[in-house]
Design an enzyme around this catalytic site. Sequence first.
Site, PDB file in Angstrom:
ATOM      1  N   HIS A   1       2.366   5.601  -7.031  1.00 16.69           N
ATOM      2  CA  HIS A   1       1.814   4.478  -6.266  1.00 16.69           C
ATOM      3  C   HIS A   1       2.146   3.177  -6.987  1.00 16.69           C
ATOM      4  O   HIS A   1       2.346   3.162  -8.213  1.00 16.69           O
ATOM      5  CB  HIS A   1       0.295   4.612  -6.110  1.00 16.69           C
ATOM      6  CG  HIS A   1      -0.117   5.597  -5.072  1.00 16.69           C
ATOM      7  ND1 HIS A   1      -0.176   6.950  -5.312  1.00 16.69           N
ATOM      8  CD2 HIS A   1      -0.487   5.438  -3.771  1.00 16.69           C
ATOM      9  CE1 HIS A   1      -0.566   7.579  -4.221  1.00 16.69           C
ATOM     10  NE2 HIS A   1      -0.755   6.687  -3.264  1.00 16.69           N
TER      11      HIS A   1
ATOM     12  N   SER B   1      -2.993   4.599   1.234  1.00 16.99           N
ATOM     13  CA  SER B   1      -3.224   4.162  -0.145  1.00 16.99           C
ATOM     14  C   SER B   1      -2.304   3.032  -0.583  1.00 16.99           C
ATOM     15  O   SER B   1      -2.659   2.255  -1.472  1.00 16.99           O
ATOM     16  CB  SER B   1      -3.060   5.349  -1.098  1.00 16.99           C
ATOM     17  OG  SER B   1      -1.807   5.989  -0.887  1.00 16.99           O
TER      18      SER B   1
END
Length: 275
Positions: free
Chosen positions: A256, A48
């Site tokens: 993230h 990711s």
Amino acid sequence: MQRPTTRRTRSRLAALATSLALGVTLALTGAAAAHAAAGVDYVALGDSYSSGLGSGDYDSASGDCKRTPRAYPALWAAAHAPATFTFAACSGARTGDVKASQLSSLSSATDLVSITIGGNDAGFSDVMTACVLKSESTCLSDLATANSYIDKTLPGSLDSLYDAIRAKAPGAHVVVLGYPRFYELNGSCIVGLSETERSAINDAADHLNAVTAKRAADHGFTFGDVTQRFAGHEICSSGTSWLHSVNILHISESYHPTAAGQSGGYLPVLTSAAS
């Protein structure tokens, strides 16, 4: 009386000539770099952090892989116009997933490969969930388990994957990028995790990077350390954070990089390592 003026004039002319020469050199260097990249076949592998989860504007065709033009591989391709660009990275990928479903993008013609991998193998998503929702002791215990995995199991998984990458793309320059530290310690956060937890999480990220860097080096790959690029932009920093904290509306984006983290944190490291 004319000598000082003449010396000043000559000095200015020399400075102007130097400036012009530098400008020409930079222009030629930039043109050479663009020309070199124009012949590059580039493949972006990974998890990711490479697909761009957290930066938004996801390509619907990528489904759960959550690939986005805001991710560092796509940004590098947009800036350098390689001959071909294959964006294979997928959110949630582990080393085995990359071997099973992403390496078909590689070939003997591949010139450049980038990858982030290992965080999911070590279970960092589950660890962060435990740290946020459970006790400090549970958080620290889960981090110890992750560190043990990084020491005992991850090196073999990385070796197997890196061997497979080299076999599929024998002439490629492979850039393995690491992960940022999540927190600025003694920063602006007044609620949430304890400083003990934040420090242990950062230490685990450093440990993962160190093991990954060693395996990459042993395979002749380039390791790109992003921690310094993210310094001052971690969660709890006084500056703008380039990482999502817990995102209730989009929970998968938690921990993230934001779009700024991709462009300001990861892209410069890849650009430097790929040159």
